[in-house]
Design an enzyme around this catalytic site. Sequence first.
Site, PDB file in Angstrom:
ATOM      1  N   SER A  57      -7.196   0.026  -5.900  1.00  0.00           N
ATOM      2  CA  SER A  57      -6.095  -0.922  -5.693  1.00  0.00           C
ATOM      3  C   SER A  57      -6.462  -2.270  -5.100  1.00  0.00           C
ATOM      4  O   SER A  57      -5.614  -3.159  -5.061  1.00  0.00           O
ATOM      5  CB  SER A  57      -5.025  -0.284  -4.812  1.00  0.00           C
ATOM      6  N   LYS A  89      -0.722  -7.032   2.610  1.00  0.00           N
ATOM      7  CA  LYS A  89      -0.045  -6.061   1.733  1.00  0.00           C
ATOM      8  C   LYS A  89       1.002  -5.276   2.520  1.00  0.00           C
ATOM      9  O   LYS A  89       0.765  -4.895   3.671  1.00  0.00           O
ATOM     10  CB  LYS A  89      -1.088  -5.103   1.151  1.00  0.00           C
ATOM     11  N   SER A 115      -2.704  -1.246  -6.907  1.00  0.00           N
ATOM     12  CA  SER A 115      -1.382  -1.440  -6.363  1.00  0.00           C
ATOM     13  C   SER A 115      -1.232  -2.710  -5.527  1.00  0.00           C
ATOM     14  O   SER A 115      -0.098  -3.128  -5.255  1.00  0.00           O
ATOM     15  CB  SER A 115      -1.004  -0.238  -5.488  1.00  0.00           C
TER      16      SER A 115
HETATM   17  N1  GLN Z   1      -4.111   3.014  -9.255  1.00  0.00           N
HETATM   18  C1  GLN Z   1      -4.513   4.109  -8.441  1.00  0.00           C
HETATM   19  C2  GLN Z   1      -3.360   5.043  -8.205  1.00  0.00           C
HETATM   20  O1  GLN Z   1      -2.368   4.850  -8.805  1.00  0.00           O
HETATM   21  C3  GLN Z   1      -5.079   3.615  -7.165  1.00  0.00           C
HETATM   22  C4  GLN Z   1      -4.068   3.360  -6.130  1.00  0.00           C
HETATM   23  C5  GLN Z   1      -4.661   2.827  -4.881  1.00  0.00           C
HETATM   24  O2  GLN Z   1      -5.853   2.566  -4.812  1.00  0.00           O
HETATM   25  N2  GLN Z   1      -3.825   2.720  -3.889  1.00  0.00           N
HETATM   26  O3  GLN Z   1      -3.439   5.943  -7.442  1.00  0.00           O
END
Ligand code: GLN
Length: 486
Positions: free
Chosen positions: A180, A81, A156
Amino acid sequence: MMPNKKKWTVGEIRAALTAKKISAHELAHEHFARIERENPKLNAFLALCPERAYAQADKIDAMVARGAELPPLAGVPVAIKDVISTRGVTTTCGSKILEHYVPPYDATAVVRLEAAGAVVLGKTNCDEFAMGSSNENSAYGPVRNPVAPDRVPGGSSGGSAAAVAAGLAAAALGTDTGGSIRQPGALCGIPAMMPTYGRVSRYGLIALASSLDRIGPFTNTVRDAATIMGLIAGRDTRDSTSASHDVPDYMASLDAPVAGLRVGIPREYFGPGMDPAVRHNIEAGIGALEKLGCKTIELNMPHTEYAIAVYYILLTAEASSNLARYDGVRYGLREAGGGTLMGMYRATRGHGFGAEVKRRIILGTYVLSAGYYDAYYRKGQQVRALVTQDFREAFERVDAIVTPTSPVPAFKLGERTDDPLAMYLADIYTVTGSLAGVPGISVPCGKTPDGLPVGLQVFGPHFGESRVLQIANAFEKVSAESGLPN
Ligand code: GLN
């Protein structure tokens, strides 16, 4: 000639290399060819590093030729990532502000993967600074879900999930701050693991919210997740928050029977807002665990309802502080802004950050500001402790907790982009475990009648990765026969 196989497991790669059915070089080449073919459509990769990949593959092939003992991930093509630092390879965090940023060092997790023989193919797309649940917040365009290309892969870590699900890499690293790893794993139909906070070094991970961020794997099987966990976990003197607990042999207990284990089902995770097809599959999944001999126990985790609010207070506070470093002085983009210091800050940050990042910086600055700190940030910390206490109390009664990973399957691209709140609610079942610091995995739990993957989430107590992997592995083996559409 290389067998024309779409998805490789770690074990299959090892067997094929040892039997000289393929070389690591050919395997890397095949994956780059697939990426070239599929990536224009999926947009899962932002950068490739073929030189680095082939150098590593050739090293592995030389070992095979000498008859040397192969390291555990020999020749396994992996994707990283783009919030995880890779020396000499552009690392953008999905942001314009780091468009040309090339880290001078590797993250510890990457060092450990490569030391185990993995072949790093490149960097995967993600929501900007890992803020999002759909990968639509990337400055480099959305990723498409390989299962249903008009839909999001989740976020994400959407690029990592899509890369593995599409067979463009055999495994990938993602990061999980509020869901994420687990949510895109669920939406793309592959196992995806968030370790205990501190279990895997964050050295070289570009911070979103330091008290929540974790690195973990996407794989094609739970067994592969266990293998990778065993390699990336463990104390790292470069991250003082990394835990010094011994890393157990996750493989040792992986195939142990789960009969007799107590599995908690928290009532709060089955309320309104859950897609009926998701509910159906999760209930069938729980039935499958019961058939394996697990004893299900209904739980109350009363602070669950506050988790989203608390998460978005604490996350934005930490993010606003972490992202203060992108000011045009040291890293990435710098815009002149009329030649004054304030003008330079304003122009750099104004043009470099996307809308969601700005929204969170503003929210985070607000909850930390004089007069609001007590009402929001401090209160949020107190409620975080209560959410954690829910988990501690639950784990006095059960060995693991089972829930849906996401209330909905993959949604259509664009469907939620105008409604940040609807997007935030995608994390309703994942942020709890993030706040509590416990490990969790999402494991495929059949598909909806529309063919969209559903993920079952298994939480364990702090440092209970072995138990989480054991249950997920047992579940994975039976889920095909448990009446779930696959
Ligand atoms: N979707 C969550 C957010 O927008 C989690 C993001 C993540 O785990 N990096 O913060």
